[in-house]
Design an enzyme around this catalytic site. Structure first.
Site, PDB file in Angstrom:
ATOM      1  N   LYS A   1      17.599  53.800  -2.523  1.00 39.50           N
ATOM      2  CA  LYS A   1      16.767  54.047  -1.328  1.00 39.50           C
ATOM      3  C   LYS A   1      16.906  52.921  -0.310  1.00 39.50           C
ATOM      4  O   LYS A   1      16.900  51.751  -0.670  1.00 39.50           O
ATOM      5  CB  LYS A   1      15.306  54.157  -1.773  1.00 39.50           C
ATOM      6  CG  LYS A   1      14.343  54.312  -0.610  1.00 39.50           C
ATOM      7  CD  LYS A   1      13.149  55.127  -0.956  1.00 39.50           C
ATOM      8  CE  LYS A   1      12.157  54.433  -1.844  1.00 39.50           C
ATOM      9  NZ  LYS A   1      11.126  55.376  -2.290  1.00 39.50           N
TER      10      LYS A   1
ATOM     11  N   ASP B   1      11.655  43.511 -14.460  1.00 40.87           N
ATOM     12  CA  ASP B   1      11.790  43.330 -13.015  1.00 40.87           C
ATOM     13  C   ASP B   1      13.286  43.377 -12.667  1.00 40.87           C
ATOM     14  O   ASP B   1      14.064  42.589 -13.214  1.00 40.87           O
ATOM     15  CB  ASP B   1      11.185  41.955 -12.678  1.00 40.87           C
ATOM     16  CG  ASP B   1      11.236  41.638 -11.208  1.00 40.87           C
ATOM     17  OD1 ASP B   1      11.956  42.317 -10.462  1.00 40.87           O
ATOM     18  OD2 ASP B   1      10.541  40.682 -10.802  1.00 40.87           O
TER      19      ASP B   1
ATOM     20  N   ASP C   1      15.240  54.157  -6.951  1.00 45.21           N
ATOM     21  CA  ASP C   1      14.289  54.662  -5.953  1.00 45.21           C
ATOM     22  C   ASP C   1      13.240  53.590  -5.684  1.00 45.21           C
ATOM     23  O   ASP C   1      12.110  53.875  -5.312  1.00 45.21           O
ATOM     24  CB  ASP C   1      13.639  55.937  -6.532  1.00 45.21           C
ATOM     25  CG  ASP C   1      12.811  56.703  -5.516  1.00 45.21           C
ATOM     26  OD1 ASP C   1      13.065  56.547  -4.309  1.00 45.21           O
ATOM     27  OD2 ASP C   1      11.909  57.450  -5.934  1.00 45.21           O
TER      28      ASP C   1
HETATM   29  C1  LIG Z   1       8.690  55.264  -5.459  1.00 45.04           C
HETATM   30  S1  LIG Z   1       8.411  54.641  -7.058  1.00 45.04           S
HETATM   31  C2  LIG Z   1       9.713  55.357  -7.974  1.00 45.04           C
HETATM   32  C3  LIG Z   1       9.485  56.808  -8.237  1.00 45.04           C
HETATM   33  C4  LIG Z   1      10.433  57.370  -9.279  1.00 45.04           C
HETATM   34  N1  LIG Z   1      11.786  57.460  -8.789  1.00 45.04           N
HETATM   35  C5  LIG Z   1       9.999  58.738  -9.725  1.00 45.04           C
HETATM   36  O1  LIG Z   1      10.685  59.711  -9.409  1.00 45.04           O
HETATM   37  O2  LIG Z   1       8.977  58.841 -10.402  1.00 45.04           O
HETATM   38  C6  LIG Z   1       8.911  52.979  -6.870  1.00 45.04           C
HETATM   39  C7  LIG Z   1       8.849  52.151  -8.154  1.00 45.04           C
HETATM   40  O3  LIG Z   1       9.521  50.921  -7.898  1.00 45.04           O
HETATM   41  C8  LIG Z   1       9.005  50.001  -8.841  1.00 45.04           C
HETATM   42  N2  LIG Z   1       9.449  48.645  -8.484  1.00 45.04           N
HETATM   43  C9  LIG Z   1       9.271  47.990  -7.305  1.00 45.04           C
HETATM   44  N3  LIG Z   1       9.807  46.766  -7.380  1.00 45.04           N
HETATM   45  C10 LIG Z   1      10.359  46.643  -8.634  1.00 45.04           C
HETATM   46  C11 LIG Z   1      11.062  45.600  -9.305  1.00 45.04           C
HETATM   47  N4  LIG Z   1      11.317  44.433  -8.707  1.00 45.04           N
HETATM   48  N5  LIG Z   1      11.472  45.813 -10.573  1.00 45.04           N
HETATM   49  C12 LIG Z   1      11.202  46.984 -11.216  1.00 45.04           C
HETATM   50  N6  LIG Z   1      10.541  48.003 -10.615  1.00 45.04           N
HETATM   51  C13 LIG Z   1      10.116  47.834  -9.346  1.00 45.04           C
HETATM   52  C14 LIG Z   1       7.511  50.221  -8.741  1.00 45.04           C
HETATM   53  O4  LIG Z   1       6.856  49.716  -9.895  1.00 45.04           O
HETATM   54  C15 LIG Z   1       7.453  51.764  -8.625  1.00 45.04           C
HETATM   55  O5  LIG Z   1       7.181  52.335  -9.873  1.00 45.04           O
END
Ligand SMILES: C[S@@+](CC[C@H](N)C(=O)[O-])C[C@H]1O[C@@H](n2cnc3c(N)ncnc32)[C@H](O)[C@@H]1O
Length: 315
Positions: A162, A97, A122
């Site tokens: 982002k 996380d 992202d």
């Molecule tokens: C839009 S996707 C990313 C797509 C990626 N850039 C790609 O090109 O495949 C957003 C990601 O953010 C992750 N995410 C959200 N909050 C998070 C956190 N606190 N720690 C780690 N990952 C997190 C989600 O699990 C998700 O896989």
């Protein structure tokens, strides 16, 4: 929406499958690189919130694949996400996380005394549809990514993350300007104009004198009323206008494009290892939701989640 229909309505979704990218978002990083030359000559990068791995694929393609076997030894790319993702050549995965300080420590250990040249994020929290709330949560996640960058970026390094453009985003821009000499807002053509999504592209990292890397979210949470007032727009606040750079290409993410009558939709390049709804599926395995709904009491007796130990209600 059927696959063919989505292929027609979302040109970047279709192109991603045709070109072997796991996610259409890969184009956003490719377009940032095309515009800012972000990946040129890099050997050390961090991809935060990386699953399913589109951006990591781009990093691997640009930083790892073109190099000889010997030169590949110096390439270090780490992809961090709470979700697992299928392996990518030259990319080490960390399931963690990014809001936790321990994650920053694990990334530092990965680089073995060296620092990263680039951190990208992202990350997106689950969207509720309430724009101000979503923007607030997005800004919070970006601050976590920025916090990690402050631990691990080398002087002069770059950061891309982002943001959702909204009333409270100026606070985040101010934070970014503390750490980078050059901060701008970037809109890739793969990002729909109708979406409030954009990316901050920050270059020339420069640690402010006396700053000790820490979790910058805490500063944000220390003053929740101010942050919330900013969202409601009721108080005077500093409005920061960043230079805005848009990527242009032959395709418009908001348009539908005709497809050939014989077109056969392609499968996704890599299906997610765990679906986002997996947890709900697991929880509902032991309950029949077909005709009845249940109130589940969270006491020890009911913790087995058996319907018999729960109070049954007619739906
Ligand atoms: C839009 S996707 C990313 C797509 C990626 N850039 C790609 O090109 O495949 C957003 C990601 O953010 C992750 N995410 C959200 N909050 C998070 C956190 N606190 N720690 C780690 N990952 C997190 C989600 O699990 C998700 O896989």
């Amino acid at each position: 929406m059927g696959k063919a229909s989505k292929d027609r309505r979302d040109i970047f979704y279709r192109l991603a499958k045709e070109q072997g990218w796991r996610a259409r978002s890969a184009f956003k990083l490719l377009q940032a690189d095309e515009t800012f030359n972000l990946l040129e000559g890099l050997t050390r990068a961090v991809d935060l919130c990386a699953a399913p791995g589109g951006w990591s694929q781009v990093l691997s393609k640009r930083m790892y694949e073109p190099r000889s076997e010997k030169d590949r030894e110096q390439v270090k790319i780490i992809a961090v996400d709470m979700q697992g993702m299928a392996p990518i050549d030259g990319v080490t995965q960390l399931r963690a996380d990014i809001t936790k300080e321990s994650t920053a420590e694990e990334i530092i250990n990965f680089f073995d005394g060296k620092k990263a040249e680039l951190v990208v994020s992202d990350g997106a929290p689950d969207v509720t549809g309430l724009h101000d709330w979503d923007a607030y949560m997005q800004a919070d996640l970006l601050l976590s990514a920025l916090s990690i960058a402050t631990y691990i970026l080398e002087e002069g390094g770059s950061f891309m993350g982002k943001v959702y453009r909204a009333a409270n985003t100026s606070n985040v821009y101010l934070q970014l300007q503390r750490f980078f000499k050059d901060v701008c807002l970037f809109k890739p053509s793969a990002s729909r104009s109708s979406s409030i999504e954009a990316f901050v592209v920050c270059r020339q990292f420069c640690m402010p004198e006396g700053h000790v890397p820490c979790n910058l979210r805490m500063e944000w949470f220390d003053k929740p009323e101010e942050a919330l007032k900013d969202i409601s727009g009721k108080t005077e606040r500093t409005v920061v206008h960043l230079p805005f750079v848009a990527h242009e290409c032959e395709y418009d993410a908001d348009l539908s494009y005709e497809i050939d009558a014989n077109y056969i939709p392609q499968e996704a390049v890599q299906k997610p290892l765990t679906a986002a709804y997996q947890e709900v599926l697991e929880k509902t395995k032991t309950m029949s939701l077909k005709y009845n709904s249940y109130v589940v009491y969270h006491d020890e007796e009911a913790s087995s989640s058996e319907p018999s130990t729960s109070k049954k209600c007619n739906a």
